[in-house]
Design a protein around this motif. Structure first.
Motif, PDB file in Angstrom:
ATOM      1  N   ALA A 138      25.927 -19.848  30.236  1.00 18.00           N
ATOM      2  CA  ALA A 138      27.013 -20.329  31.098  1.00 18.00           C
ATOM      3  C   ALA A 138      28.074 -19.252  31.249  1.00 18.00           C
ATOM      4  O   ALA A 138      28.269 -18.416  30.363  1.00 18.00           O
ATOM      5  N   ARG A 139      28.756 -19.273  32.372  1.00 14.88           N
ATOM      6  CA  ARG A 139      29.793 -18.268  32.624  1.00 14.88           C
ATOM      7  C   ARG A 139      30.991 -18.468  31.710  1.00 14.88           C
ATOM      8  O   ARG A 139      31.614 -17.497  31.278  1.00 14.88           O
ATOM      9  N   VAL A 140      31.316 -19.711  31.411  1.00 15.37           N
ATOM     10  CA  VAL A 140      32.397 -20.049  30.475  1.00 15.37           C
ATOM     11  C   VAL A 140      31.880 -21.143  29.548  1.00 15.37           C
ATOM     12  O   VAL A 140      31.307 -22.132  30.014  1.00 15.37           O
ATOM     13  N   VAL A 141      32.072 -20.963  28.262  1.00 16.32           N
ATOM     14  CA  VAL A 141      31.630 -21.937  27.277  1.00 16.32           C
ATOM     15  C   VAL A 141      32.831 -22.357  26.428  1.00 16.32           C
ATOM     16  O   VAL A 141      33.534 -21.501  25.874  1.00 16.32           O
ATOM     17  N   VAL A 142      33.056 -23.659  26.326  1.00 18.38           N
ATOM     18  CA  VAL A 142      34.093 -24.198  25.448  1.00 18.38           C
ATOM     19  C   VAL A 142      33.423 -25.120  24.445  1.00 18.38           C
ATOM     20  O   VAL A 142      32.748 -26.083  24.818  1.00 18.38           O
ATOM     21  N   ASP A 143      33.560 -24.802  23.170  1.00 17.35           N
ATOM     22  CA  ASP A 143      33.018 -25.615  22.094  1.00 17.35           C
ATOM     23  C   ASP A 143      34.123 -25.830  21.081  1.00 17.35           C
ATOM     24  O   ASP A 143      34.498 -24.910  20.336  1.00 17.35           O
ATOM     25  N   ARG A 144      34.685 -27.038  21.099  1.00 17.49           N
ATOM     26  CA  ARG A 144      35.864 -27.354  20.295  1.00 17.49           C
ATOM     27  C   ARG A 144      36.981 -26.355  20.619  1.00 17.49           C
ATOM     28  O   ARG A 144      37.378 -26.262  21.766  1.00 17.49           O
ATOM     29  N   ASN A 145      37.470 -25.592  19.675  1.00 21.09           N
ATOM     30  CA  ASN A 145      38.561 -24.667  20.016  1.00 21.09           C
ATOM     31  C   ASN A 145      38.078 -23.227  20.175  1.00 21.09           C
ATOM     32  O   ASN A 145      38.866 -22.290  20.112  1.00 21.09           O
ATOM     33  N   ARG A 146      36.786 -23.051  20.392  1.00 22.28           N
ATOM     34  CA  ARG A 146      36.242 -21.734  20.722  1.00 22.28           C
ATOM     35  C   ARG A 146      35.947 -21.697  22.216  1.00 22.28           C
ATOM     36  O   ARG A 146      35.273 -22.595  22.737  1.00 22.28           O
ATOM     37  N   ALA A 147      36.430 -20.677  22.893  1.00 26.01           N
ATOM     38  CA  ALA A 147      36.196 -20.525  24.328  1.00 26.01           C
ATOM     39  C   ALA A 147      35.774 -19.091  24.597  1.00 26.01           C
ATOM     40  O   ALA A 147      36.477 -18.146  24.210  1.00 26.01           O
ATOM     41  N   THR A 148      34.626 -18.923  25.240  1.00 23.12           N
ATOM     42  CA  THR A 148      34.076 -17.595  25.453  1.00 23.12           C
ATOM     43  C   THR A 148      33.605 -17.446  26.894  1.00 23.12           C
ATOM     44  O   THR A 148      33.092 -18.391  27.492  1.00 23.12           O
ATOM     45  N   GLY A 149      33.797 -16.234  27.425  1.00 23.25           N
ATOM     46  CA  GLY A 149      33.324 -15.926  28.765  1.00 23.25           C
ATOM     47  C   GLY A 149      32.125 -15.007  28.703  1.00 23.25           C
ATOM     48  O   GLY A 149      31.903 -14.313  27.706  1.00 23.25           O
ATOM     49  N   GLY A 150      31.336 -14.988  29.770  1.00 17.90           N
ATOM     50  CA  GLY A 150      30.146 -14.150  29.833  1.00 17.90           C
ATOM     51  C   GLY A 150      30.496 -12.692  30.054  1.00 17.90           C
ATOM     52  O   GLY A 150      31.360 -12.144  29.382  1.00 17.90           O
ATOM     53  N   GLY A 151      29.837 -12.058  31.021  1.00 12.18           N
ATOM     54  CA  GLY A 151      30.067 -10.640  31.269  1.00 12.18           C
ATOM     55  C   GLY A 151      31.451 -10.338  31.808  1.00 12.18           C
ATOM     56  O   GLY A 151      32.286 -11.234  31.983  1.00 12.18           O
ATOM     57  N   VAL A 152      31.694  -9.074  32.096  1.00 12.14           N
ATOM     58  CA  VAL A 152      33.035  -8.564  32.416  1.00 12.14           C
ATOM     59  C   VAL A 152      33.773  -9.431  33.432  1.00 12.14           C
ATOM     60  O   VAL A 152      34.915  -9.843  33.204  1.00 12.14           O
ATOM     61  N   THR A 153      33.142  -9.727  34.562  1.00 13.31           N
ATOM     62  CA  THR A 153      33.855 -10.413  35.640  1.00 13.31           C
ATOM     63  C   THR A 153      34.131 -11.873  35.336  1.00 13.31           C
ATOM     64  O   THR A 153      34.918 -12.508  36.050  1.00 13.31           O
ATOM     65  N   SER A 154      33.514 -12.413  34.295  1.00 11.27           N
ATOM     66  CA  SER A 154      33.783 -13.807  33.944  1.00 11.27           C
ATOM     67  C   SER A 154      35.186 -13.991  33.400  1.00 11.27           C
ATOM     68  O   SER A 154      35.653 -15.124  33.262  1.00 11.27           O
ATOM     69  N   GLY A 155      35.872 -12.891  33.093  1.00 10.43           N
ATOM     70  CA  GLY A 155      37.210 -12.996  32.524  1.00 10.43           C
ATOM     71  C   GLY A 155      38.174 -13.768  33.395  1.00 10.43           C
ATOM     72  O   GLY A 155      39.029 -14.505  32.891  1.00 10.43           O
ATOM     73  N   MET A 156      38.025 -13.642  34.709  1.00 10.61           N
ATOM     74  CA  MET A 156      38.900 -14.373  35.620  1.00 10.61           C
ATOM     75  C   MET A 156      38.566 -15.865  35.584  1.00 10.61           C
ATOM     76  O   MET A 156      39.459 -16.718  35.491  1.00 10.61           O
ATOM     77  N   ASP A 157      37.282 -16.198  35.659  1.00 12.27           N
ATOM     78  CA  ASP A 157      36.866 -17.602  35.596  1.00 12.27           C
ATOM     79  C   ASP A 157      37.300 -18.230  34.268  1.00 12.27           C
ATOM     80  O   ASP A 157      37.821 -19.347  34.223  1.00 12.27           O
ATOM     81  N   PHE A 158      37.046 -17.487  33.194  1.00  9.41           N
ATOM     82  CA  PHE A 158      37.403 -17.951  31.855  1.00  9.41           C
ATOM     83  C   PHE A 158      38.899 -18.249  31.762  1.00  9.41           C
ATOM     84  O   PHE A 158      39.316 -19.311  31.277  1.00  9.41           O
ATOM     85  N   ALA A 159      39.719 -17.314  32.232  1.00  6.69           N
ATOM     86  CA  ALA A 159      41.166 -17.478  32.112  1.00  6.69           C
ATOM     87  C   ALA A 159      41.668 -18.653  32.942  1.00  6.69           C
ATOM     88  O   ALA A 159      42.525 -19.424  32.494  1.00  6.69           O
TER      89      ALA A 159
END
Length: 232
Positions: A138-159
């Protein structure tokens, strides 16, 4: 909201620039840019970020811990116990523990992803399992209080996703419009399942020279023998 951004030599600048471009609009946000020592920290592009805090004087209770990724420099950082210890220490009291791209490997090496789902750049994504994590494409994953983005450009989606969680969907919609986030990739090859065989083969050759599974194995072994494994 205090966001602790961990810096290390030659990390990928876009991994940090994209999220903070979004988060700068969060009311009351405060950024701490944290490195081994205060002062300029080089990135992969030649740009430098100014570390406002050292590992020693970073605020002990940030609301958010954020770790950017990179190519070989991130794998070099997997062998930096001072960085990993700082990530683990600051994350103990943080509301959110987050990363973009291969930054999740550093979270894993700090003992923070055992039993969590997490995203990562597509090439080393499966190596998250070595730290007890469950990798996700997934491009953005949230599991409880851990949130992670995929590759470089996912940073915008993640944020933007995080803004929606922190301040509601209306806040996310507003910032998305203010920064005119409306991507239109010209070639449509931004994920391995979308790329043609020749492009994917060339990319894999390049990545193989930058990403080392052996380094990840060593980091996983060190974690097993480290106090971080018991306390994270």
């Amino acid at each position: 909201m205090k966001i602790a951004c961990l810096l290390y030599p030659n990390f990928t600048s876009a991994d940090l620039i994209n999220p903070i471009t979004v988060w700068q609009f969060v009311p009351g946000v405060q950024f701490e840019f944290i490195a081994a020592e205060k002062g300029p920290v080089a990135t992969d592009t030649g740009l430098s970020f100014n570390a406002t805090h050292s590992f020693a004087d970073a605020s002990p209770t940030p609301d958010v811990v954020f770790v950017p990724g990179g190519a070989k420099p991130t794998f070099d950082a997997l062998g930096d116990p001072a960085l990993l210890d700082t990530i683990a220490r600051l994350s103990q009291n943080a509301g959110w523990v987050t990363s973009v791209c291969t930054g999740s490997l550093l979270l894993g090496a700090a003992g923070l992803l055992n039993g969590y789902r997490a995203a990562c750049h597509w090439y080393p994504r499966e190596w998250l399992r070595k730290f007890g994590a469950t990798p996700s494409d997934a491009r953005v994953v949230v599991d409880r209080n851990r949130a992670t983005g995929g590759g470089v450009t996912s940073g915008m989606d993640f944020a933007l996703h995080m803004v929606g969680m922190w301040g509601g969907e209306a806040s996310g919609r507003l910032i998305e419009l203010m920064i005119e986030y409306a991507p239109e990739p010209p070639f449509g090859t931004g994920r391995p399942e979308l790329a043609d065989a020749a492009t994917l083969s060339t990319a894999r050759q390049f990545m193989a020279a930058e990403f080392s599974e052996t380094v990840v194995d060593r980091a996983a072994q060190r974690l097993t023998a480290s106090p971080r494994a018991a306390t994270a």
